[in-house]
Design a protein around this motif. Sequence first.
Motif, mmCIF file in Angstrom:
data_model
loop_
_atom_site.group_PDB
_atom_site.id
_atom_site.type_symbol
_atom_site.label_atom_id
_atom_site.label_comp_id
_atom_site.label_asym_id
_atom_site.label_seq_id
_atom_site.Cartn_x
_atom_site.Cartn_y
_atom_site.Cartn_z
ATOM 1 N N ILE A 154 0.839 -1.192 0.000
ATOM 2 C CA ILE A 154 0.000 0.000 0.000
ATOM 3 C C ILE A 154 0.877 1.246 0.000
ATOM 4 C CG2 ILE A 154 -1.838 1.247 1.200
ATOM 5 C CD1 ILE A 154 -2.759 -1.511 0.375
ATOM 6 N N ASP A 155 0.607 2.165 -0.927
ATOM 7 C CA ASP A 155 1.345 3.429 -0.906
ATOM 8 C C ASP A 155 0.872 4.268 0.284
ATOM 9 O OD1 ASP A 155 3.145 5.418 -2.109
ATOM 10 O OD2 ASP A 155 1.311 6.555 -2.447
ATOM 11 N N GLY A 156 1.812 4.720 1.123
ATOM 12 C CA GLY A 156 1.453 5.549 2.266
ATOM 13 C C GLY A 156 1.924 4.943 3.569
ATOM 14 N N ASN A 157 1.334 5.395 4.666
ATOM 15 C CA ASN A 157 1.744 4.927 5.990
ATOM 16 C C ASN A 157 0.605 4.307 6.789
ATOM 17 O OD1 ASN A 157 0.239 7.166 6.592
ATOM 18 N ND2 ASN A 157 1.870 8.309 7.604
ATOM 19 N N GLN A 158 -0.504 3.987 6.113
ATOM 20 C CA GLN A 158 -1.657 3.399 6.794
ATOM 21 C C GLN A 158 -2.142 2.179 6.015
ATOM 22 O OE1 GLN A 158 -3.170 4.425 9.620
ATOM 23 N NE2 GLN A 158 -2.017 6.309 9.981
ATOM 24 N N LEU A 159 -2.613 1.176 6.747
ATOM 25 C CA LEU A 159 -3.200 -0.011 6.140
ATOM 26 C C LEU A 159 -4.691 -0.080 6.474
ATOM 27 C CD1 LEU A 159 -0.606 -2.840 6.908
ATOM 28 C CD2 LEU A 159 -1.051 -1.752 4.701
ATOM 29 N N PRO A 160 -5.531 -0.445 5.495
ATOM 30 C CA PRO A 160 -6.946 -0.662 5.809
ATOM 31 C C PRO A 160 -7.094 -1.794 6.823
ATOM 32 C CG PRO A 160 -6.584 -0.551 3.432
ATOM 33 C CD PRO A 160 -5.239 -0.626 4.063
ATOM 34 N N LYS A 161 -8.004 -1.643 7.772
ATOM 35 C CA LYS A 161 -8.189 -2.663 8.803
ATOM 36 C C LYS A 161 -8.822 -3.934 8.247
ATOM 37 C CE LYS A 161 -8.521 0.641 12.619
ATOM 38 N NZ LYS A 161 -9.363 1.186 13.705
ATOM 39 N N ASP A 162 -9.615 -3.807 7.177
ATOM 40 C CA ASP A 162 -10.301 -4.971 6.628
ATOM 41 C C ASP A 162 -9.682 -5.431 5.311
ATOM 42 O OD1 ASP A 162 -11.062 -2.749 5.213
ATOM 43 O OD2 ASP A 162 -13.195 -3.276 5.124
ATOM 44 N N LEU A 163 -8.396 -5.183 5.119
ATOM 45 C CA LEU A 163 -7.696 -5.658 3.932
ATOM 46 C C LEU A 163 -7.821 -7.181 3.863
ATOM 47 C CD1 LEU A 163 -5.921 -4.165 1.782
ATOM 48 C CD2 LEU A 163 -3.935 -4.915 3.089
ATOM 49 N N PRO A 164 -8.169 -7.749 2.699
ATOM 50 C CA PRO A 164 -8.430 -9.193 2.627
ATOM 51 C C PRO A 164 -7.180 -10.065 2.595
ATOM 52 C CG PRO A 164 -8.784 -8.194 0.487
ATOM 53 C CD PRO A 164 -8.518 -7.063 1.446
ATOM 54 N N CYS A 165 -6.001 -9.486 2.759
ATOM 55 C CA CYS A 165 -4.760 -10.252 2.808
ATOM 56 C C CYS A 165 -3.760 -9.450 3.630
ATOM 57 C CB CYS A 165 -4.216 -10.502 1.393
ATOM 58 S SG CYS A 165 -3.698 -9.001 0.529
ATOM 59 N N PRO A 166 -2.645 -10.040 4.018
ATOM 60 C CA PRO A 166 -1.622 -9.259 4.713
ATOM 61 C C PRO A 166 -1.150 -8.087 3.852
ATOM 62 C CG PRO A 166 -1.166 -11.596 4.897
ATOM 63 C CD PRO A 166 -2.285 -11.462 3.909
ATOM 64 N N GLY A 167 -0.749 -7.010 4.502
ATOM 65 C CA GLY A 167 -0.320 -5.841 3.750
ATOM 66 C C GLY A 167 0.862 -5.143 4.391
#
Length: 217
Positions: free
Chosen positions: A123-136
């Motif tokens: 993911i571009d940036g410094n935050q990950l979506p909490k409900d991402l369907p795979c590790p990120g």
Amino acid sequence: MDERLENTCCPEPSLQEEERASARSIFIAGVDEAGRGPLAGPLAVAAVILDPARPIVGLNDSKQLSEAKREALYPLIIERALAYCIVLIERDEIDRLNIFQATMAGMSRAVAGLVPVAHEALIDGNQLPKDLPCPGRAIVGGDALEPAISAASILAKVSRDRVMVTLDGVHPGYGFAAHKGYATPAHLAALQQLGPCAQHRRSFAPVRLLLDQARLF
């Protein structure tokens, strides 16, 4: 005219594509967005899994590329990627969620739309979506560092720019085709003169202030 445009994901893979994909153990997706800052129009988010067997020369952060270069790379990415998905988050959802949450939702939807599915998302940036369907993994400046993120940034940017050109014809006078909804002096002047249209984000300060002034008078 229906202003809402459908989200786009690549079609189901052919048998040959599935066989090639099965030969790889890990699918890594790059994810990026375009349109967080504008006062009007949708947010576009793209996820891309590149095919190492079909490299694409010239990938870079979409902001560092000319419009002509982005347009030239766009069909190459569509043709050569193992998977891609482009999601549009419309103005009303942006206002309902706020732009950060809308971005996170779009990233999750884009990754979830990939076929084959991604094993990891960059993911571009410094935050990950909490409900991402795979590790990120969040990577600051990833659109200039990771080719898959660069490809996603190009798909998102070109897709959104095309939408804004279309919206320019639906809502004439604002100059959407030129500034793509960003808060340029010309856009702010048109907004002051014409007032907000249906594509202007009510939760963004310049638009909200105009609406609040209109209610007072």
